[in-house]
Design an enzyme around this catalytic site. Structure first.
Site, PDB file in Angstrom:
ATOM      1  CG  LEU A  51       4.080   2.829  -9.875  1.00 26.77           C
ATOM      2  CD1 LEU A  51       3.546   1.516  -9.322  1.00 26.77           C
ATOM      3  CD2 LEU A  51       5.580   2.727 -10.132  1.00 26.77           C
ATOM      4  CB  CYS A  55      -1.396   3.138 -12.278  1.00 23.99           C
ATOM      5  SG  CYS A  55      -0.258   2.216 -13.321  1.00 23.99           S
ATOM      6  CB  SER A  66       0.962  -4.188  -3.915  1.00 24.57           C
ATOM      7  OG  SER A  66       1.875  -3.961  -2.855  1.00 24.57           O
ATOM      8  CE1 TYR A  78      -2.253  -0.682  -1.965  1.00 21.61           C
ATOM      9  CE2 TYR A  78      -0.446  -2.017  -1.104  1.00 21.61           C
ATOM     10  CZ  TYR A  78      -0.970  -1.192  -2.084  1.00 21.61           C
ATOM     11  OH  TYR A  78      -0.213  -0.873  -3.187  1.00 21.61           O
ATOM     12  CE  LYS A 113      -2.904  -2.228  -5.114  1.00 27.55           C
ATOM     13  NZ  LYS A 113      -3.194  -1.627  -6.440  1.00 27.55           N
TER      14      LYS A 113
END
Length: 268
Positions: free
Chosen positions: A36, A109, A171, A184, A188
């Site tokens: 990305l 990113c 995300s 994770y 996020k």
């Protein structure tokens, strides 16, 4: 039958208005050598802007083709651990020292996604693993933003009073965390939560803050999976019925940079 002339005129007007904003972009893109981040960097570079690719030292070889294509005055690599103040400042200095100018676009990113269940076959979730995911994804994003904003604040404002924009990558896991994604998803989710607060903090300075929350994109992380698995993942997405193309992420970065009315929001 062709489009009415007025549509053509509007098309020309919009493009002539938007693209100069991207061509004057001086970007720092963390994780900019692949996936990305690379797509975001290419969007800026191909529009005439410049970019510092801030990535791990092991990724430097991936930056070489872009530096060769666009030239050292437009594209540079800076080895960066996003949690290091020294490394990030060195990357920001690189933009200024190479003649690009002061950074006015920061795209975050860089990130890690080490999976682990809270309780699994290997036992309880390792606390250090959890802390490290938050350190890179959340603390790293904040570190890049605070130091980039400090540089942006020295820029003269444009007629609307704006000086720059920070773009985070969250995300879909921030909203729909899956099995093994506790660390994770937490990291996020924190990025999503800091977006509005940061936009409010920086509003008097004329610096915007936005976040993109991508779903499943065909990045190097997924490219290594068997073809059958990739097809199955794509089929799970209703519309469009496929994995995301990193180029579409780059288009969203362009939309945020060129639309000054976007601020304080996460685009899922």
């Amino acid at each position: 039958m062709g489009y009415p002339k007025i549509s053509s005129l509007l098309f020309i007007h919009f493009h002539s208005h938007f693209h100069p904003m991207l061509s004057s972009s001086v970007g720092i893109i963390t994780g900019g050598c692949s996936g990305l981040g690379r797509s975001a960097a290419l969007r800026i570079l191909r529009s005439g802007g410049s970019a510092v690719l801030a990535d791990l030292p092991s990724q430097s070889h991936l930056a070489d083709p872009l530096i060769e294509e666009f030239g050292a005055a437009k594209c540079a690599f800076s080895p960066t651990d996003v949690t290091s103040e020294e490394d990030v400042n060195r990357a920001l200095d690189k933009a200024e020292d190479s003649g690009m100018g002061v950074v006015n676009v920061a795209v975050n990113c860089a990130g890690i996604a080490t999976p682990s269940k809270v309780l699994g076959k290997r036992g309880v979730h390792d606390l250090e693993l959890f802390a490290n995911v938050l350190k890179v994804n959340t603390v790293g994003t904040f570190n890049v933003n605070r130091l980039s904003a400090s540089r942006m604040s020295s820029l003269p404002p444009c007629p609307s009073g704006l000086r720059g924009v920070l773009i985070n990558t969250a995300s879909i896991a921030a909203y729909d965390g899956q099995v093994g994604q506790c660390a994770y998803a937490a990291s996020k989710g924190a990025v999503v939560s800091m977006t509005l607060a940061m936009a409010r903090d920086l509003a008097p300075t004329g610096i915007r803050c936005m976040t993109i929350a991508p779903g499943l994109f065909l990045t190097p992380l997924l490219e290594g999976l068997p073809e059958k698995v990739k097809e199955e993942l794509g089929r799970q997405i209703p519309c469009p019925n496929k994995l995301g193309d990193p180029e579409d992420f780059g288009k969203m970065v362009e939309a945020i940079v060129t639309n000054p009315m976007l601020n304080g929001e996460t685009i899922r």
